[in-house]
Design a protein around this motif. Structure first.
Motif, PDB file in Angstrom:
ATOM      1  N   ASP A 437       0.793  -1.236  -0.006  1.00 46.51           N
ATOM      2  CA  ASP A 437       0.095  -0.035  -0.045  1.00 46.51           C
ATOM      3  C   ASP A 437       0.800   1.211   0.070  1.00 46.51           C
ATOM      4  N   LEU A 438       1.813   1.140   0.987  1.00 47.96           N
ATOM      5  CA  LEU A 438       2.753   2.526   0.995  1.00 47.96           C
ATOM      6  C   LEU A 438       3.355   2.545  -0.389  1.00 47.96           C
ATOM      7  N   LYS A 439       3.803   1.418  -0.988  1.00 54.78           N
ATOM      8  CA  LYS A 439       4.479   1.710  -2.361  1.00 54.78           C
ATOM      9  C   LYS A 439       3.643   2.446  -3.302  1.00 54.78           C
ATOM     10  N   ALA A 440       2.342   2.022  -3.165  1.00 50.84           N
ATOM     11  CA  ALA A 440       1.423   2.393  -4.050  1.00 50.84           C
ATOM     12  C   ALA A 440       0.679   4.040  -3.843  1.00 50.84           C
ATOM     13  N   GLY A 441       1.541   4.322  -2.900  1.00 42.06           N
ATOM     14  CA  GLY A 441       1.050   5.754  -2.278  1.00 42.06           C
ATOM     15  C   GLY A 441       0.156   6.012  -1.206  1.00 42.06           C
ATOM     16  N   LYS A 442      -0.468   4.751  -0.809  1.00 43.69           N
ATOM     17  CA  LYS A 442      -1.398   4.938   0.242  1.00 43.69           C
ATOM     18  C   LYS A 442      -0.649   5.197   1.621  1.00 43.69           C
ATOM     19  N   ASP A 443      -0.492   6.451   1.943  1.00 42.51           N
ATOM     20  CA  ASP A 443       0.150   6.727   3.252  1.00 42.51           C
ATOM     21  C   ASP A 443      -0.403   6.391   4.547  1.00 42.51           C
ATOM     22  N   LYS A 444      -2.071   6.232   4.518  1.00 40.83           N
ATOM     23  CA  LYS A 444      -2.361   5.736   5.775  1.00 40.83           C
ATOM     24  C   LYS A 444      -1.807   4.371   6.245  1.00 40.83           C
TER      25      LYS A 444
END
Ligand code: ADP
Ligand code: MG
Ligand code: ZN
Length: 479
Positions: A437-444
């Motif tokens: 998710d983080l790699k996909a830009g989902k900072d949450k």
């Protein structure tokens, strides 16, 4: 035509003396009917009253706080009337020389300040209570309240709106509570008001005929009663009628008032000087003493909390609404020197716990040192804020010692960075989805990892350390 509302108030405040005004019976509220009585307060023939000095003391304090002149030589008078709740058939009160006169109280409504004149404050005794028993269709009488000391605070007819009346009552209540002269519990009737209302054409200087609603003990009901009664009087006048001077009864459920009896005058009571009590002489020394011992009143406290401690106006007014809370705040602040943090704890945790548990301010028994200790523990990084809340709850509910409690429960924050590091490594490897998710830009997803780490460490890690280490690790992974 436009009309001006005119209101004047007679406020009765029951004093928090231990014993009654002329005997040693307790003033405690409630109790089995007719158990707080003796020959004096139940009006037996041949008994003599002895004045409770504390009543005079409280009257002087109340008078000074409302900017009154203290009558150095004042006296009691008998007000005669027959009523089943008053076995003597007279009430000892003050008519000719009341203890306080010519005062004023400042109020503020919508940013506009004005003074309400205090005509006088006098001392008197309360009557008993009639209890109507619907089962047997009879009325019972309880004399426990007979002889409980009262102050009657009579205002000038200076109010021009229901809002002004509520502002004044709020201020008066707060003042009496801070002075310690009364608990002003509206629901127990220890503060109640007779509300006199009249209307006159806008711009006129000649007051209209007034009606009076007696013994009102809720600000809301008073507010509504003024709105309703002034409207009723205007309608009477508009229809070409005249307002009769009378006592009316307010029915809060029906939102209406009803005529009770025509108004009596002072002459009807055949007042005469009370022969069984000596006049009261108040020395300069007594007054000077009272002035010296005057506590800081809520308005002054609010101003000081804002200027000295940097609290917002809102916070200052919440903290000072009850004197027990204001003192707790002040004492804790004096120990730890951190007013804002004490304020946050008081306004957040303390008030939440009070409302959850239905605790009243006067029932609070919290050592201010314990509040200061909790703030120290948080500020020195020994515990985090959430643990601080938990400790405070334990203080509130079980009166624990914060420092011992933290030690015994092992609530100290970890200062072992390597443990935090290991835990984070574990959390990262257990949650590959979050990394995706983080790699996909989902900072949450980062918040989730922080949460998992804190959970694994039972909330005892320093959140700053967790964030810092996690950021370093993620920076490497996401590079
Ligand atoms: P009493 O002793 O008959 O009750 P007072 O003259 O002592 O009468 O006044 C009682 C209260 O009524 C006071 O608070 C006074 O301010 C108020 N009051 C007097 N005249 C008016 C009026 N015309 N309209 C409204 N309130 C009034
Ligand atoms: Mg009256
Ligand atoms: Zn008694």
């Amino acid at each position: 035509m436009n009309y001006q509302i005119v209101v004047g108030l007679e406020v009765h405040v029951e004093l928090s003396t231990k014993s009654k005004i002329f005997c040693s019976c307790t003033t405690e509220f409630g109790g089995e009917p007719n158990t707080h009585v003796c020959p004096v307060c139940s009006g037996m023939p041949g008994v003599l009253p002895v004045l409770n000095k504390k009543v005079v003391d409280f009257a002087v304090r109340a008078g000074l706080a409302t900017n009154c002149e203290i009558t150095r030589f004042n006296k009691f008078d008998r007000k005669n009337y027959f009523y089943p709740d008053l076995p003597k058939a007279y009430q000892v009160s003050q008519l000719y020389l009341p203890i306080c006169r010519n005062g004023k109280v400042e109020i503020e409504v919508d940013g506009v300040k004005k003074y309400i004149g205090i005509h006088e404050i006098h001392m008197e005794e309360d009557a008993g209570k009639l209890v109507h028993d619907p089962w047997d269709d009879c009325t019972l009488v309880d004399y426990n309240r007979c002889g409980v000391p009262l102050l009657e605070i009579v205002s000038e007819p200076d109010f021009r709106s229901a809002e002004e009346v509520v502002a004044y009552l709020t201020k008066l209540r707060e003042t009496m509570m801070y002075l310690g002269v009364s608990d002003c519990k509206m629901q127990e009737g220890s503060m109640r008001a007779d509300v006199n209302i009249s209307v006159m054409p806008m711009g006129s200087t000649k007051f209209g005929t007034r009606t009076e609603m007696k013994n009102m003990n809720s600000f809301k009901a008073i507010y509504r009663a003024i709105k309703y009664e002034s409207k009723r009087q205007i309608e009477v006048l508009e229809a070409g009628g005249v307002v009769t001077q009378e006592t009316r009864r307010w029915d809060d459920n029906k939102d209406a008032s009803f005529a009770m009896r025509s108004k009596e005058n002072a002459q009807d009571y055949r007042y005469f000087p009370e022969p069984d009590l000596l006049p009261i002489e108040i020395s300069e020394e007594w007054i000077e003493d009272a002035k010296r011992n005057m506590p800081e009143l809520p308005e002054a406290k609010r101003a000081r909390y804002i200027s000295e401690f940097g609290l917002s106006e809102y916070d200052a007014s919440v903290i000072t609404a009850e004197r027990q809370i204001a003192y707790l705040f002040e004492d804790a602040t004096a120990i730890c020197g951190k007013p804002k943090e004490v304020c946050n704890l008081v306004m957040g945790e303390l008030m939440r716990l009070m409302s959850d548990t239905g605790t009243l301010a006067e029932e609070l028994d919290i050592d201010p040192k314990k509040i200061a200790d909790i703030i120290e523990l948080i500020d020195s990084g020994k515990i985090n804020r959430n643990v601080g809340k938990e400790v405070f709850e334990a203080v509130f509910k079980e009166n624990v010692d914060p420092v011992k409690y933290v030690e015994e429960k092992g609530l100290m924050m970890l200062d072992d960075d390597s443990l935090v590091e290991d835990t984070i490594d574990e959390v990262i490897s257990n949650n590959p989805k979050s990394i995706e998710d983080l790699k996909a830009g989902k900072d949450k997803a980062k918040g989730f990892l922080v949460g998992q780490t804190m959970k694994a460490l039972k909330g005892k890690a320093n959140p700053q350390t967790v964030n810092k280490i996690l950021n370093e690790k993620l920076a490497k992974i996401l590079k």
